[in-house]
Scaffold this motif. Structure first.
Motif, PDB file in Angstrom:
ATOM      1  N   HIS A  83       0.749  -0.722  -0.273  1.00 61.87           N
ATOM      2  CA  HIS A  83       0.057   0.400  -0.174  1.00 61.87           C
ATOM      3  C   HIS A  83       1.109   1.570  -0.036  1.00 61.87           C
ATOM      4  N   ASP A  96      -7.220   7.856  -2.106  1.00 57.21           N
ATOM      5  CA  ASP A  96      -6.399   7.474  -2.192  1.00 57.21           C
ATOM      6  C   ASP A  96      -5.400   7.187  -1.391  1.00 57.21           C
ATOM      7  N   GLU A  99      -7.426   6.017   2.024  1.00 58.88           N
ATOM      8  CA  GLU A  99      -7.254   4.363   2.134  1.00 58.88           C
ATOM      9  C   GLU A  99      -6.061   3.904   2.292  1.00 58.88           C
ATOM     10  N   ALA A 100      -4.859   4.141   1.771  1.00 58.82           N
ATOM     11  CA  ALA A 100      -3.769   3.972   2.098  1.00 58.82           C
ATOM     12  C   ALA A 100      -3.546   3.628   3.570  1.00 58.82           C
ATOM     13  N   VAL A 103      -4.485   1.521   5.866  1.00 54.13           N
ATOM     14  CA  VAL A 103      -4.923  -0.395   6.182  1.00 54.13           C
ATOM     15  C   VAL A 103      -3.348   0.078   6.681  1.00 54.13           C
TER      16      VAL A 103
END
Length: 282
Positions: A83, A96, A99-100, A103
């Protein structure tokens, strides 16, 4: 006299040569073989072989533990790296990147939880001979854990307690609290919402008993001995659902029970549930 002495000490020479061979080759699978006999030298050889058996078993367990721990850490590290590379090369928007990072944050929590549990094991192994068990009111301890957990489980599970008053025992409060919490965590993880979890403390003529019972899916008979092994998980897919389930909880339970000179047993039936019972000396 010289000839007799030389012949008598031949087994000692064999023991010395075999021991040096084992040390130089670091091969704990080899054993000392000087034939059959019941004298002191043969007893010495047998004692050394028994020691080598224990050392070999211990090293194999440590090797497996290191291998399993490395495997468990490798997965979140791979996810974090993947990621990170995605965010650096392909992310085009704030969404984006967010979201990375989410994680990466989850995997970081997972690694932190694993390292915390491994550190706990290390401390246990280093200090299990130094733990000072103090006389205390076990009924009050179990009742306080029940009251705290009742608030957490309310609306999710029916939590029932049957705790006898006035039971005292010699225990380490922190360790025994961890044992009970681990058993309750297990009961919650492997039972459905709306099911019943029971905790019971009672006194017998010879021992003190504490049990945690769930109405979950149960444990397969062939796995009843394996559940105490570190990193063993009967249902890998189910463990992923909880993120930080590494198969270490029951290993801790067994270790803590041993420190308290007690035992831990399980009785389980498929699709009926499991009951874990801790037995402590009076």
């Amino acid at each position: 006299g010289s000839a007799i002495t030389t012949r008598a000490f031949l087994p000692v020479e064999k023991i010395s040569m075999a021991t040096n061979h084992i040390i130089s080759g670091r091969d704990l699978t080899k054993r000392i073989d000087i034939g059959e006999g019941k004298d002191e030298i043969h007893l010495l050889a047998g004692t050394i072989n028994n020691m080598l058996d224990r050392l070999e078993t211990s090293f194999e367990i440590e090797k497996q533990f290191t291998s399993d721990a490395s495997h468990e850490l490798r997965t979140p590290l791979s996810v974090i790296k993947a990621h990170t590379e995605f965010a650096l090369e392909f992310a085009e928007s704030e969404e984006d990147y967010k979201e990375a990072l989410e994680v990466i944050n989850r995997q970081g929590d997972k690694m932190s939880a694993l390292l915390s549990q491994l550190l706990f094991f290390t401390r246990l192994e280093q200090s299990n001979r130094k733990v000072e068990l103090k006389e205390g009111n076990l009924s009050n301890l179990v009742q306080s854990i029940f009251d705290d957990r009742y608030l957490v489980l309310q609306g999710k599970r029916e939590f029932v307690g049957s705790i006898e008053d006035g039971i005292t025992a010699r225990y380490d409060e922190s360790l025994l609290s961890r044992l009970i919490d681990n058993l309750l965590d297990n009961a919650e993880k492997y039972s459905e919402v709306g099911s019943t979890i029971k905790i019971k403390l009672w006194d017998t003529e010879t021992a003190i008993k504490l049990s945690v019972e769930d109405s979950g899916k149960g444990i397969l008979p062939e796995n009843l001995d394996k559940i105490w092994n570190r990193f063993f998980r009967e249902d890998e897919s189910r463990s992923e659902e909880y993120g930080t389930s590494f198969g270490l909880g029951l290993s801790m339970v067994k270790e803590i029970a041993s420190i308290h000179n007690g035992t831990i047993d399980v009785d389980s039936q498929i699709n009926v549930g499991s009951t874990f019972t801790l037995t402590l000396p009076k």
